[in-house]
Design a protein around this motif. Structure first.
Motif, PDB file in Angstrom:
ATOM      1  N   ILE A 160       0.840  -1.205   0.000  1.00 21.93           N
ATOM      2  CA  ILE A 160       0.000   0.000   0.000  1.00 21.93           C
ATOM      3  C   ILE A 160       0.871   1.250   0.000  1.00 21.93           C
ATOM      4  O   ILE A 160       0.584   2.235  -0.701  1.00 21.93           O
ATOM      5  CB  ILE A 160      -0.949  -0.016   1.214  1.00 21.93           C
ATOM      6  CG1 ILE A 160      -1.935  -1.193   1.100  1.00 21.93           C
ATOM      7  CG2 ILE A 160      -1.707   1.292   1.327  1.00 21.93           C
ATOM      8  CD1 ILE A 160      -2.831  -1.362   2.305  1.00 21.93           C
ATOM      9  N   SER A 220       1.014   4.270  -2.655  1.00 24.10           N
ATOM     10  CA  SER A 220       0.721   5.644  -2.221  1.00 24.10           C
ATOM     11  C   SER A 220       1.820   6.601  -2.627  1.00 24.10           C
ATOM     12  O   SER A 220       1.558   7.794  -2.839  1.00 24.10           O
ATOM     13  CB  SER A 220       0.535   5.669  -0.699  1.00 24.10           C
ATOM     14  OG  SER A 220      -0.512   4.811  -0.297  1.00 24.10           O
ATOM     15  N   GLU A 260     -14.870   4.919  -8.486  1.00 26.68           N
ATOM     16  CA  GLU A 260     -15.074   4.566  -7.083  1.00 26.68           C
ATOM     17  C   GLU A 260     -16.547   4.600  -6.716  1.00 26.68           C
ATOM     18  O   GLU A 260     -17.006   3.780  -5.902  1.00 26.68           O
ATOM     19  CB  GLU A 260     -14.278   5.526  -6.197  1.00 26.68           C
ATOM     20  CG  GLU A 260     -12.764   5.322  -6.260  1.00 26.68           C
ATOM     21  CD  GLU A 260     -12.012   6.327  -5.419  1.00 26.68           C
ATOM     22  OE1 GLU A 260     -10.948   5.964  -4.868  1.00 26.68           O
ATOM     23  OE2 GLU A 260     -12.479   7.479  -5.301  1.00 26.68           O
ATOM     24  N   PHE A 300     -10.808   4.313  -2.483  1.00 23.63           N
ATOM     25  CA  PHE A 300      -9.480   3.746  -2.269  1.00 23.63           C
ATOM     26  C   PHE A 300      -8.626   4.687  -1.429  1.00 23.63           C
ATOM     27  O   PHE A 300      -8.609   5.904  -1.652  1.00 23.63           O
ATOM     28  CB  PHE A 300      -8.795   3.488  -3.609  1.00 23.63           C
ATOM     29  CG  PHE A 300      -9.204   2.210  -4.263  1.00 23.63           C
ATOM     30  CD1 PHE A 300      -8.350   1.117  -4.259  1.00 23.63           C
ATOM     31  CD2 PHE A 300     -10.450   2.070  -4.858  1.00 23.63           C
ATOM     32  CE1 PHE A 300      -8.716  -0.076  -4.858  1.00 23.63           C
ATOM     33  CE2 PHE A 300     -10.826   0.887  -5.451  1.00 23.63           C
ATOM     34  CZ  PHE A 300      -9.959  -0.192  -5.453  1.00 23.63           C
ATOM     35  N   SER A 301      -7.917   4.109  -0.482  1.00 22.36           N
ATOM     36  CA  SER A 301      -6.953   4.903   0.288  1.00 22.36           C
ATOM     37  C   SER A 301      -5.676   5.121  -0.514  1.00 22.36           C
ATOM     38  O   SER A 301      -5.025   6.153  -0.388  1.00 22.36           O
ATOM     39  CB  SER A 301      -6.640   4.196   1.608  1.00 22.36           C
ATOM     40  OG  SER A 301      -6.092   2.906   1.372  1.00 22.36           O
ATOM     41  N   ALA A 302      -5.300   4.110  -1.331  1.00 21.41           N
ATOM     42  CA  ALA A 302      -4.150   4.227  -2.224  1.00 21.41           C
ATOM     43  C   ALA A 302      -4.686   4.330  -3.644  1.00 21.41           C
ATOM     44  O   ALA A 302      -4.970   3.312  -4.286  1.00 21.41           O
ATOM     45  CB  ALA A 302      -3.213   3.032  -2.070  1.00 21.41           C
ATOM     46  N   LYS A 303      -4.860   5.560  -4.137  1.00 18.76           N
ATOM     47  CA  LYS A 303      -5.511   5.772  -5.423  1.00 18.76           C
ATOM     48  C   LYS A 303      -4.748   5.113  -6.569  1.00 18.76           C
ATOM     49  O   LYS A 303      -5.352   4.681  -7.558  1.00 18.76           O
ATOM     50  CB  LYS A 303      -5.626   7.281  -5.698  1.00 18.76           C
ATOM     51  CG  LYS A 303      -6.383   8.063  -4.645  1.00 18.76           C
ATOM     52  CD  LYS A 303      -7.860   7.727  -4.657  1.00 18.76           C
ATOM     53  CE  LYS A 303      -8.630   8.616  -3.664  1.00 18.76           C
ATOM     54  NZ  LYS A 303     -10.066   8.275  -3.632  1.00 18.76           N
ATOM     55  N   LEU A 316      -3.449   2.298  -6.751  1.00 17.06           N
ATOM     56  CA  LEU A 316      -3.854   0.903  -6.964  1.00 17.06           C
ATOM     57  C   LEU A 316      -4.971   0.817  -7.986  1.00 17.06           C
ATOM     58  O   LEU A 316      -4.955  -0.043  -8.876  1.00 17.06           O
ATOM     59  CB  LEU A 316      -4.298   0.276  -5.637  1.00 17.06           C
ATOM     60  CG  LEU A 316      -3.203  -0.137  -4.662  1.00 17.06           C
ATOM     61  CD1 LEU A 316      -3.818  -0.554  -3.332  1.00 17.06           C
ATOM     62  CD2 LEU A 316      -2.377  -1.278  -5.237  1.00 17.06           C
ATOM     63  N   ALA A 328      -6.873  -5.010  -6.784  1.00 19.16           N
ATOM     64  CA  ALA A 328      -6.570  -3.721  -6.162  1.00 19.16           C
ATOM     65  C   ALA A 328      -7.383  -3.506  -4.898  1.00 19.16           C
ATOM     66  O   ALA A 328      -6.875  -3.006  -3.885  1.00 19.16           O
ATOM     67  CB  ALA A 328      -6.839  -2.602  -7.172  1.00 19.16           C
ATOM     68  N   ASP A 361      -6.074  -2.844  -1.074  1.00 23.53           N
ATOM     69  CA  ASP A 361      -6.477  -1.594  -0.413  1.00 23.53           C
ATOM     70  C   ASP A 361      -7.210  -1.863   0.891  1.00 23.53           C
ATOM     71  O   ASP A 361      -7.141  -1.065   1.824  1.00 23.53           O
ATOM     72  CB  ASP A 361      -7.359  -0.782  -1.363  1.00 23.53           C
ATOM     73  CG  ASP A 361      -7.561   0.645  -0.883  1.00 23.53           C
ATOM     74  OD1 ASP A 361      -6.574   1.403  -0.866  1.00 23.53           O
ATOM     75  OD2 ASP A 361      -8.708   0.983  -0.496  1.00 23.53           O
ATOM     76  N   THR A 362      -7.944  -2.976   0.982  1.00 26.16           N
ATOM     77  CA  THR A 362      -8.670  -3.334   2.208  1.00 26.16           C
ATOM     78  C   THR A 362      -7.827  -4.187   3.140  1.00 26.16           C
ATOM     79  O   THR A 362      -8.357  -4.744   4.109  1.00 26.16           O
ATOM     80  CB  THR A 362      -9.957  -4.099   1.857  1.00 26.16           C
ATOM     81  OG1 THR A 362      -9.614  -5.278   1.116  1.00 26.16           O
ATOM     82  CG2 THR A 362     -10.906  -3.231   1.039  1.00 26.16           C
TER      83      THR A 362
END
Length: 1446
Positions: free
Chosen positions: A1165, A1169, A1184, A1191-1194, A1196, A1316, A1320-1321
């Motif tokens: 991750i 990032s 999204e 997503f926290s890490a776009k 991905l 992805a 991300d999760t």
């Protein structure tokens, strides 16, 4: 010559000697149209009348002949003489047909014949479209040409279609005629047409001497109606099968380590191969023949790579660079008319340029010039520029310099080797004395230039234009004139140097036993015959060594191999056979090769290993069976008694009034809780008995009680399921009571348990042993031991045979009206029902039904031999020597005890008789078979009948318990000590049970789940562990871990094969402790232990092997794949019970060392990032929103939607690799939990329907994800637009199904987004499923599952007992498929045309299924009288004419 035959002339000639009455082998050319003597030729032939060719020609004039050609024989000269002799006639035309097995040989021979004879010659092969020619076209060819050169299949097809007839042919020349065997077209021609012809053409066969085996001669001569020719009137094969005189030249292994370089070359190969595959995906469907073009380029790509690596290994760095340059020149010369083809060509070109650059790094700039081998050969070899093998070759050639124009033929394995050596010699100044030219052989049939070279080079070689002649193999009959030396440069080329008058040299790597063993095997095959007058070589002394480190032979001096054999090692080998020593003498080999022959001799004594891989369905393996440790014990030796763990068996029948006695199982070990407390259903005829097992604490037995308990078990289990009397007159052994003497041999420490009856008045939680029944049994045993009747032998000749001279009287002669006199006691005849008795003359146990009134032993005897005996009294007197003391007593009607049956499976349900029929429809019951015996031959046993009924149930109960014990035992070995985790023995047993066991459960469902769990876990591990590896590398590494062969390896390392239950329960072979098997199966495999070693001699592919049937040692055959499946099923079972944590523990126990490291997830991750990119406006926000996850890490998500055509440093391929396994696992888990009652086969179909690229492509379009795919490929854009246009309106399920197949990129997009999302999760599978379940819905359900048309047709025809015929053809553009199904009164035909055979078959099957539906409807309507056949057709089609569906 004319275009047709004259029938009158043919008939006349047939009567004169060409018909059936003549011997075809003795027919001369003068008897056939167009034959003339050799003297009539217009021009003389320049040929030696004493030569081999002339002798062959003379014999061929007299009869059909098979010419076995030497390597130096001029095949073309013989063919020229025969064709001229047959083709110079003015009579009715008779064709000459030349058959060659390959297209390359057809073209070559056509060219040579056309050059040598003044006849019209033409060649024929499939690429010329011959298959589509009509009769008229063939007539034109026959009228135009005199000699037809073709492949045998072309002639076979033409004869079958009646386009050609053998009567048109005067001569058939068959090249490589040794192929006339089995189902080869040569053999089919002779069998189908030649042998049945009344006017046979002449046959002239050509073959090389060494390719004919001695055992093949007779069959070859019979099929070809010919005789093998030998000029010295000896057997041709014997003459020509002798081996050539050869000698080895040893060279050192390469000193230069090329591993690093080869790894770089391999990486480059993988990289550019992936580029080729991506191009294929982009161009898929754009051109009709694109698939074939891609295969051609991929094949060329692989050949170039393998050739360069081969040159690197065998010739050195310089030659590897030259090989890359040669391949690059060939690519550069290729002219492609299509942009798509140019892209393929460009990828191959870039690959070769990359290879050149990589090799150039190792060839320093100052060293790029070729080195002088005469001056700096050591430095050249040490640096790896030149290999030791190549150095030795040029040293050999250099030794010829002093002689006059020494000619040398060098045989190599690959064309690239020949090309590289030629270029190397021309560039290296120190080798200017060598004049070199290479010749391409049969391997380059597609290269037109090669064929031209093939014609010109022999001439230049004849006139001494070359010194070094390099060729990739020698085909049969190849002419090598004026050649003094034949050098076999590669191991495979040694097979081509069969026989010649030239000295032959073989290159062998020093210290490489494999190559020497290969050479020995080759030479052993070449020496099938030993001259009976040859001396015994065992007495021959070994070669004498000279003082210079070499071994001298009669022909040459061979460098020593620097290897010695100690006397101790030599003594351990058997002496080689005579043939082996003869081979070594022929080879002029040193003691090292003789040593290798001993190794070959040892290896050949072993059985051949199975060619199929471990973990495959084809391979069967012999495995042992693991013993259940809980059943073992040593209590028998305790003189002070023993303490047992007691487990009570209670039985409850669904029919009221049916009583069963409880039993107690006494063990030395304590069972696991879920094994010692279990329930099971036992299925009897027309009733169900529920058996329950429960622990009852400990029980102590004294020594005397243990003896009586063992006596009870031995008596009843042998009496009901075995024999209490052993020996017979027919075997010549004394008949005696089984328990007469010591019975300790019936008990074994690995199988020590007691099954004893329990008092009926006991509470459920207690188990008081019924000692009254056990004591009664013990008294009966003592009675039988003392009773003298057991000394009698049963007469097999039905004659009286007493053991003493006196008659035996039973009981007291005093009769009382209300008493029945048994052998051991008298009883009131009103209390006989339910009594248990044993017949003293047979040892069989019965229960009394009733005393038959108005009957006695004086009644007429009823039995199989009733005609021989008048009464029961006479029968027992004459048969057993027994005189009944109470012949007037009523006979007892007895119910016999049954053999054990498998009560764990409801066979009644399979037969449709599970439930009782309703009133008014009573099913006929099978009559019970009863025995009738005089009571004085019966011993009364004071044991309730309920005990006997329960004993009948015990084999099935104990079998299930033993299986659960083994499952529990395996669970203890795995030892998964995780908090709050437990897995039942039943779940493990399910994972150990194959479909070959007739159980209500099997491993199939768990194996399906475990397969997806394993794939997911390994994919995650590799994705996180190796962030720099591409998708191709990850896929290969994953496959190496999850493959069946690897699973088989790790499972057998853990001895898992011994736990597998793959055979049906055989109750008649089940034995309790102390019981002798009535149906023994002795072990014949020679293994004295229960465990069978993993040895190839215990592998087989024999289809007749019976799977799962064990011998008495527990050895049974198992399908190799079952071992792999069992490992996957255990993974599935542990996942069901404890999730991924438990399944990971099991994988580690197996040896699959994978794990989820959360730190690696965080690192992945963080890497995403930190990636920098400039997002477009709302580029990812809309996506999204669609997938309902931010997503926290776009990056991905950005990576997941980027296609490789964008040419960024990233693409979705790695995430697609991960997402593929994620969706596969999540969907499989959903199906497993949702459809618990669905069978394994249907579960597999459901998963296949849900988890496939086409389904995911539809998901992408349905959720409008395709618009977010970042791509820069015109072809892909076109494919996506066409796919979108193919979607019709939604059906009743809310889904719309496209009419064409979706682009793979759309399915990959869905999978990459799943990958992805998983990262991300932080590997939260539940969160991923919450996102994807609505996107995937509606998933296929069992009621809406549709099979592929071809499979549906196949299963339908199997169920109805019909067969269909399939015919496929592919012209390179379209595949055509036709399926014909013959019904009782009509032939149905379905046709299909698509790009591939598979798609064409599917379309043809779909058409055929529609026809079947119409035929069924037509039949039903005709049955009810609504339509006649013609009126139905008129209503359906508008016409009463018959219709053909296509």
């Amino acid at each position: 010559m004319h275009s047709s035959l004259e029938p009158e002339k043919m008939e006349e000639e047939s009567q004169q000697g060409g018909g059936q009455g003549s011997n075809s082998l003795k027919r001369k050319f003068s008897e056939i149209d167009g034959a003339r003597n050799l003297e009539s030729f217009s021009s003389p032939m320049m040929i030696d009348s004493n030569g081999y060719e002339w002798k062959v020609y003379e014999v061929a004039m007299e009869r059909n002949v098979i010419a076995v050609l030497e390597t130096g024989a001029d095949k073309s000269e013989i063919i020229k003489m025969l064709t001229k002799a047959m083709g110079s006639s003015d009579k009715a035309k008779r064709l000459i047909i030349f058959l060659a097995p390959t297209v390359n040989l057809v073209k070559q021979q056509c060219c040579e014949i056309r050059t040598n004879v003044n006849l019209m010659v033409e060649d024929y092969f499939g690429a010329k479209g011959v298959d589509k020619w009509t009769s008229q076209r063939w007539e034109e060819e026959v009228s135009k040409y005199d000699v037809l050169v073709m492949t045998p299949q072309i002639l076979l097809d033409a004869l079958r279609s009646a386009f050609l007839k053998l009567e048109m042919v005067c001569l058939i020349i068959i090249d490589e005629c040794h192929r006339t065997t089995g189902n080869h077209p040569y053999a089919k021609l002779m069998k189908e047409f030649y042998h049945g012809s009344t006017n046979k053409p002449k046959i002239f066969g050509l073959t090389a001497s060494a390719v004919i085996r001695k055992d093949q001669v007779a069959e070859l001569e019979r099929l070809m109606d010919s005789k093998i020719f030998n000029p010295e009137e000896r057997n041709g094969v014997e003459k020509f099968a002798t081996a050539v005189k050869e000698g080895p030249i040893f060279y050192d292994p390469p000193s230069f380590c090329s591993l690093e370089l080869k790894e770089k070359l391999e990486t480059s190969h993988y990289k550019f191969n992936a580029s080729l595959k991506r191009l294929q995906e982009l161009e898929e469907g754009s051109l009709l023949n694109m698939e074939n073009k891609f295969e051609m380029y991929q094949k060329r790509f692989s050949i170039d790579y393998r050739g360069i690596v081969h040159c690197l290994d065998n010739l050195g760095l310089i030659c590897a660079q030259l090989a890359a340059e040669i391949c690059l020149e060939k690519i550069s010369d290729t002219k492609e008319e299509s942009e798509s083809y140019k892209e393929y060509s460009m990828v191959c070109k870039e690959f070769l340029e990359d290879i050149l650059s990589t090799i150039g790094v190792y060839l320093q700039q100052e060293d790029k010039k070729l080195v002088d081998l005469q001056q700096n050969h050591l430095s050249a070899v040490n640096s790896g520029h030149v290999s030791p093998k190549l150095k030795e070759l040029f040293h050999l050639v250099d030794s010829f310099r002093g002689e006059k124009q020494k000619q040398c033929l060098v045989l190599v394995e690959r064309i690239i080797t020949a090309e590289v050596i030629e270029r190397f010699v021309k560039k290296e100044g120190s080798l200017a004395y060598i004049n070199v030219l290479y010749l391409i052989g049969n391997n380059s049939s597609t290269d037109a230039s090669a064929q031209k070279t093939h014609i010109k080079i022999p001439d230049s070689f004849h006139v001494d234009k070359v010194n070094l002649f390099i060729k990739d193999g020698v085909e049969e009959g190849f002419q090598v004139p004026n050649c003094s030396w034949m050098v076999c440069f590669d191991s495979r080329s040694q097979e081509h140097a069969k026989q010649s008058n030239y000295k032959s040299i073989i290159f062998l790597e020093r210290g490489n036993p494999k190559k020497r063993d290969h050479l020995y095997d080759l030479k052993r095959k070449e020496i099938p015959i030993r001259d009976p007058e040859a001396p015994n070589l065992q007495s021959c002394p070994p070669p004498v060594k000279s003082g210079h480190g070499v071994q001298e032979t009669e022909d040459m001096v061979i460098p020593d191999s620097n290897r010695t054999v100690s006397a101790e090692a030599a003594a351990t080998h058997d002496p080689p056979s005579t043939n082996e020593q003869l081979a070594c003498k022929k080879l002029r080999l040193d003691n090292n090769i003789l040593e290798s022959s001993a190794k070959v001799n040892v290896a050949s004594s072993k059985s051949k290993a199975s060619s199929s891989a471990a973990g495959s369905k084809k391979r069967k393996e012999l495995h042992g069976t693991t013993c259940a440790n809980a059943l073992s014990g040593t209590w028998e030796k305790n003189i002070d008694g023993a303490i047992f763990q007691a487990y009570k068996f209670d039985f409850c029948c669904n029919i009221s009034g049916e009583a069963y006695s409880s039993f107690s199982l006494l063990l030395e070990s304590t069972l696991a809780e879920d094994v010692g407390k279990v329930e099971m259903d036992l299925y009897l005829v027309r009733k169900l008995v529920k058996a329950s097992v429960s622990p009852c604490g400990q029980i102590r037995l004294s020594q005397d009680e243990m003896v009586k308990a063992k006596c009870f078990q031995q008596f009843f289990f042998n009496g009901m399921f075995g024999n209490l009397f052993v020996g017979s007159k027919s075997l010549g052994t004394k008949r005696e009571f089984l328990l007469q003497t010591d019975t300790s041999s019936l008990w074994h420490p690995s199988f020590m348990f007691l099954l004893l009856p329990v008092e009926t008045k006991d509470l459920a939680s207690s188990a008081t042993i019924d000692w009254s029944a056990i004591n009664s049994c013990a008294s009966i045993v003592e009675f039988l031991k003392r009773y003298s009747l057991l000394d009698l032998r049963v007469s097999d000749e039905n004659q009286c045979n007493k053991s003493s001279g006196e008659e035996v009287l039973l009981g007291d002669k005093k009769e009382e009206a209300n008493l029945i006199h048994f052998a051991n006691i008298s009883s009131d005849k009103n209390s006989l029902e339910e009594l248990v008795v044993i017949a003293i003359h047979t040892g069989r146990i019965y229960s009394i039904v009733e005393a038959v009134t108005d009957s006695s032993a004086m009644n007429p005897f009823e039995g199989d031999v009733s005609s021989e005996y008048a009464t029961y009294v006479e029968y027992f007197n004459k048969k057993y020597g027994i005189v009944l003391a109470h012949p007037n007593q009523p006979l007892m009607k007895l119910k016999q005890s049954h053999h054990a049956h498998n009560l764990l499976v409801d066979f009644n349900e399979e037969m449709g008789v599970k439930t009782e029929p309703k009133s008014g429809n009573v099913r006929k019951k099978k009559p019970n078979i009863h025995a009738h015996l005089p009571p004085e031959l019966l011993l009364r046993i004071d044991v309730p009948r309920a005990v006997v009924k329960s004993i009948y149930l015990l084999p099935s109960v104990m079998y299930r318990l033993e299986s659960l014990m083994l499952a529990s035992q395996l669970r203890e070995e795995i030892d998964c000590s995780i908090n709050n985790f437990s897995i039942s023995s039943t779940s493990i047993l399910e994972a150990l049970t194959t479909l070959t066991c007739p159980e209500a459960f099997s491993m199939e469902r768990l194996e399906l789940l475990g397969d997806s769990v394993l794939k997911y876990v390994v994919s995650c591990y590799l994705f996180l562990k190796y962030p720099d590896k591409d998708e191709g590398q990850l896929s290969r590494q994953r496959q190496s871990i999850i493959s069946n062969s690897n699973l088989h390896r790790v499972a057998t390392n853990r001895k898992l094969q011994g736990y597998i239950r793959n055979g049906a329960f055989e109750p008649r072979r089940w034995t309790a402790s102390g019981q002798v098997s009535l149906f023994p199966v002795p072990c014949k495999c020679g293994v004295e232990t229960r465990e069978v070693p993993l040895d190839p001699k215990f592998f087989t592919e024999n289809m007749t092997i019976k799977i799962g049937k064990a011998c008495d040692m527990g050895h049974r055959w198992t399908v190799s794949k079952s071992v792999s499946d069992c490992a996957e099923a255990l993974i599935g079972a542990y996942y069901v019970s404890g999730g991924l944590t438990a399944s990971l523990h099991l994988m580690k126990w197996l040896g699959v060392d994978v794990d989820f490291d959360q730190n690696l997830v965080v690192e992945a991750i963080n890497r995403a990032s930190l990636r920098c990119y400039v997002p477009k406006d709302n580029e990812l926000t809309e996506l999204e929103r669609k997938i309902q996850h931010e997503f926290s890490a776009k990056f991905l998500l950005k990576e997941a939607i980027t296609h490789s055509s964008v040419h960024e440093s990233y693409s979705y391929e790695r995430l697609e690799f991960l997402g593929d396994s994620v969706l596969d696992f999540l969907i499989t888990r959903h199906l497993f939990n949702t459809y618990e009652q669905t069978g394994p086969g249907e579960m597999t179909d459901l998963r296949s329907a849900c988890v496939n690229n086409e389904n995911f492509a539809q998901v992408a379009v349905k959720n409008n994800l395709h618009s977010h795919l970042q791509r820069r490929a015109t072809v892909l854009e076109t494919q996506i637009n066409e796919y979108l246009m193919s979607f019709p309106k939604p059906d009743e399920t809310g889904r719309s199904i496209p009419s064409i197949q979706g682009p793979k990129a759309l399915g990959d997009l869905v999978e990459s987004i799943a990958g992805a999302l998983l990262i991300d999760t932080k590997l939260d599978l539940d969160q991923v499923w919450r996102v994807f379940e609505p996107m995937l819905s509606p998933l296929v359900t069992p009621d809406k599952l549709q099979l592929p048309p071809y499979r549906e047709l196949n299963e339908l025809c199997d169920s109805l007992g019909y067969f269909f015929r399939v015919k496929c053809s592919n012209d390179g553009v379209k595949a055509q498929a036709t399926i014909q199904l013959q019904l009782d009164d009509v032939l149905l035909t379905g046709d299909g045309s698509e790009q591939t055979n598979k798609l064409a078959l599917g379309k043809a099957a779909l058409h055929l299924l529609r026809q079947l539906e119409v035929n069924v409807l037509m039949f039903l309507l005709a049955c009810v009288g609504v339509f006649t056949m013609s009126s139905f057709a008129e209503t359906l089609f508008g016409s009463s004419e018959e219709k053909h569906f296509t």
